[in-house]
Design a protein around this motif. Structure first.
Motif, mmCIF file in Angstrom:
data_model
loop_
_atom_site.group_PDB
_atom_site.id
_atom_site.type_symbol
_atom_site.label_atom_id
_atom_site.label_comp_id
_atom_site.label_asym_id
_atom_site.label_seq_id
_atom_site.Cartn_x
_atom_site.Cartn_y
_atom_site.Cartn_z
ATOM 1 N N MET A 1 0.786 -1.161 0.168
ATOM 2 C CA MET A 1 -0.145 -0.120 -0.005
ATOM 3 C C MET A 1 0.978 1.276 -0.044
ATOM 4 S SD MET A 1 -3.546 0.795 1.992
ATOM 5 C CE MET A 1 -2.804 1.027 3.690
ATOM 6 N N ALA A 2 1.809 1.252 0.796
ATOM 7 C CA ALA A 2 2.862 2.355 0.815
ATOM 8 C C ALA A 2 3.392 2.707 -0.787
ATOM 9 C CB ALA A 2 4.163 2.030 1.655
ATOM 10 N N ASN A 3 3.712 1.587 -1.471
ATOM 11 C CA ASN A 3 4.265 1.704 -2.820
ATOM 12 C C ASN A 3 3.015 2.453 -3.761
ATOM 13 O OD1 ASN A 3 6.781 1.040 -2.204
ATOM 14 N ND2 ASN A 3 6.557 -1.270 -2.801
ATOM 15 N N LEU A 4 1.847 1.585 -3.499
ATOM 16 C CA LEU A 4 0.776 2.123 -4.553
ATOM 17 C C LEU A 4 0.306 3.721 -4.147
ATOM 18 C CD1 LEU A 4 -1.428 0.925 -6.099
ATOM 19 C CD2 LEU A 4 -2.799 0.615 -4.106
ATOM 20 N N LEU A 5 0.534 4.199 -2.968
ATOM 21 C CA LEU A 5 0.097 5.579 -2.734
ATOM 22 C C LEU A 5 1.207 6.545 -2.470
ATOM 23 C CD1 LEU A 5 -2.870 4.826 -0.334
ATOM 24 C CD2 LEU A 5 -2.894 5.367 -2.804
ATOM 25 N N TYR A 6 2.569 6.003 -2.900
ATOM 26 C CA TYR A 6 3.774 6.744 -3.002
ATOM 27 C C TYR A 6 4.008 7.391 -1.361
ATOM 28 C CZ TYR A 6 4.015 6.280 -7.842
ATOM 29 O OH TYR A 6 4.006 5.945 -9.307
ATOM 30 N N LEU A 7 3.623 6.417 -0.380
ATOM 31 C CA LEU A 7 3.996 6.921 0.990
ATOM 32 C C LEU A 7 4.941 6.310 1.365
ATOM 33 C CD1 LEU A 7 0.054 7.004 1.993
ATOM 34 C CD2 LEU A 7 1.616 9.280 1.710
ATOM 35 N N SER A 8 5.481 6.548 2.742
ATOM 36 C CA SER A 8 6.310 5.582 3.662
ATOM 37 C C SER A 8 5.907 4.791 4.358
ATOM 38 C CB SER A 8 7.582 6.589 4.031
ATOM 39 O OG SER A 8 6.885 7.321 5.194
ATOM 40 N N THR A 9 6.245 3.688 5.061
ATOM 41 C CA THR A 9 5.369 2.927 6.026
ATOM 42 C C THR A 9 5.309 3.665 7.224
ATOM 43 O OG1 THR A 9 7.554 1.870 6.655
ATOM 44 C CG2 THR A 9 6.141 0.829 4.993
ATOM 45 N N SER A 10 6.257 4.484 7.429
ATOM 46 C CA SER A 10 5.957 5.215 8.700
ATOM 47 C C SER A 10 4.880 6.208 8.662
ATOM 48 C CB SER A 10 7.314 6.206 9.226
ATOM 49 O OG SER A 10 7.673 6.963 8.052
ATOM 50 N N GLN A 11 4.672 6.932 7.536
ATOM 51 C CA GLN A 11 3.282 7.617 7.434
ATOM 52 C C GLN A 11 2.097 6.981 7.731
ATOM 53 O OE1 GLN A 11 4.764 9.324 3.478
ATOM 54 N NE2 GLN A 11 3.978 11.075 4.220
ATOM 55 N N ILE A 12 2.081 5.772 7.111
ATOM 56 C CA ILE A 12 0.832 4.848 7.361
ATOM 57 C C ILE A 12 0.740 4.398 8.889
ATOM 58 C CG2 ILE A 12 -0.085 2.682 6.851
ATOM 59 C CD1 ILE A 12 1.211 2.635 4.192
ATOM 60 N N ARG A 13 2.054 4.176 9.534
ATOM 61 C CA ARG A 13 1.708 3.804 10.774
ATOM 62 C C ARG A 13 1.309 5.264 11.826
ATOM 63 N NH1 ARG A 13 6.791 1.043 9.818
ATOM 64 N NH2 ARG A 13 6.162 -1.062 9.543
ATOM 65 N N PHE A 14 1.793 6.298 10.989
ATOM 66 C CA PHE A 14 1.363 7.739 11.960
ATOM 67 C C PHE A 14 0.014 7.560 11.966
ATOM 68 C CE2 PHE A 14 0.434 11.989 11.343
ATOM 69 C CZ PHE A 14 0.810 12.525 12.521
ATOM 70 N N TYR A 15 -0.739 7.591 10.701
ATOM 71 C CA TYR A 15 -2.121 7.723 10.537
ATOM 72 C C TYR A 15 -3.022 6.666 11.464
ATOM 73 C CZ TYR A 15 -1.157 10.841 6.843
ATOM 74 O OH TYR A 15 -0.867 11.848 6.124
ATOM 75 N N GLU A 16 -2.293 5.689 11.607
ATOM 76 C CA GLU A 16 -2.905 4.454 12.612
ATOM 77 C C GLU A 16 -2.808 4.858 13.790
ATOM 78 O OE1 GLU A 16 -1.058 0.734 12.023
ATOM 79 O OE2 GLU A 16 -1.328 0.519 9.641
ATOM 80 N N LYS A 17 -1.825 5.481 14.207
ATOM 81 C CA LYS A 17 -1.464 5.871 15.682
ATOM 82 C C LYS A 17 -2.523 7.060 15.997
ATOM 83 C CE LYS A 17 3.213 4.506 15.996
ATOM 84 N NZ LYS A 17 4.732 5.214 16.366
ATOM 85 N N LYS A 18 -2.863 7.981 15.132
ATOM 86 C CA LYS A 18 -3.649 9.120 15.068
ATOM 87 C C LYS A 18 -5.207 8.317 15.086
ATOM 88 C CE LYS A 18 -0.741 12.286 15.577
ATOM 89 N NZ LYS A 18 -0.471 13.030 17.063
ATOM 90 N N GLY A 19 -5.607 7.367 15.009
ATOM 91 C CA GLY A 19 -6.548 6.756 14.907
ATOM 92 C C GLY A 19 -7.617 6.983 13.686
ATOM 93 N N LEU A 20 -6.783 7.212 12.562
ATOM 94 C CA LEU A 20 -7.432 7.558 11.351
ATOM 95 C C LEU A 20 -7.597 6.330 10.327
ATOM 96 C CD1 LEU A 20 -5.791 10.757 10.444
ATOM 97 C CD2 LEU A 20 -8.166 10.690 11.236
#
Length: 249
Positions: A1-20
């Protein structure tokens, strides 16, 4: 998913931690697995983030999920962006003016400009007397002057043998009204740039403007003045750069 949306895995984990965002499934090795639903949610989050919508606002919308709520969020973000555009536009104008003044003040050209009447506030009746930092502090404190304000100029006025230090400010300041004033009449002023080694050479600057003025075919009238502002001071590393003016017929 990170590659698909041009994000880093840390960005995805950040949104998880924020409850999004919540992974669709975590396998026994701890890998996060996502479905199309989470991909769509994450794409929506990143789209709003890229337009300036804050994390709390996104979270508020995702929990309430009403169109009116999102419209309000978008309107608020648009207003913030418009304010930021005004701020950035103002910064660009300031940079452009700064550059224009620096180029102008660093050159040795002369010109005739028309000036409106200028009210000068007399700071010091005698520039030749040495002043100290504490004197400056006491003065700006007494008359409520903003030392950082760049839209003000320090002018030295040649009046007979005396050299009076004056302040010209575009803003009205009630504190300055306590000072004596000197009026520079409106009219055409011969203006040129020069430099001196120290302030004891101010008369040299005055002599220079008289010579250049008559050499250009103008008749000088009134007192000569030197002008210093933030633009000329920035150039004064090895010598003192001055703009010198004198009114002409």
């Amino acid at each position: 998913m990170a590659n698909l949306l041009y994000l880093s895995t840390s960005q995805i984990r950040f949104y998880e931690k924020k409850g999004l965002l919540t992974p669709h499934h975590k396998d026994e090795n701890g890998y996060r697995l996502y479905s199309y639903k989470e991909i769509d949610i994450l794409e929506f989050i990143t789209t709003l983030r890229n337009t300036g919508v804050s994390i709390p606002e996104i979270k508020e919308f995702m929990y309430r999920k009403t169109d009116n709520n999102l419209i309000e969020i978008l309107d608020n973000t648009t207003e913030k962006v418009e304010l930021e555009i005004k701020k950035l536009t103002s910064q660009i104008d300031t940079l452009s003016n700064f550059k224009k003044h620096l180029i102008r003040n660093s050159s040795s050209f002369s010109e005739v400009i028309h000036c409106s009447e200028r009210i000068l506030y007399i700071i010091d009746e005698d520039m030749t007397v040495e002043r100290y930092e504490k004197d400056v502090y006491d003065f700006v404190s007494k008359y409520s002057i903003d030392y950082r304000y760049h839209e003000q100029q320090f002018l030295t006025l040649l009046e007979g043998k005396a050299q009076k230090l004056c302040l010209f400010s575009k803003d009205k300041n009630k504190g300055l009204e306590k000072l004596e004033t000197h009026t520079l009449e409106q009219g055409d002023y011969f203006t040129c740039n020069t430099e001196i080694k120290n302030y004891q050479e101010l008369n040299k600057a005055y002599t220079y403007v008289y010579q250049q003025c008559t050499k250009a075919g103008y008749t000088p009238i009134g007192q000569a003045i030197t002008i210093e502002d933030i633009h000329t001071l920035l150039l004064s590393k090895k010598s003192i750069h001055l703009t010198v003016q004198i009114r002409i017929k």
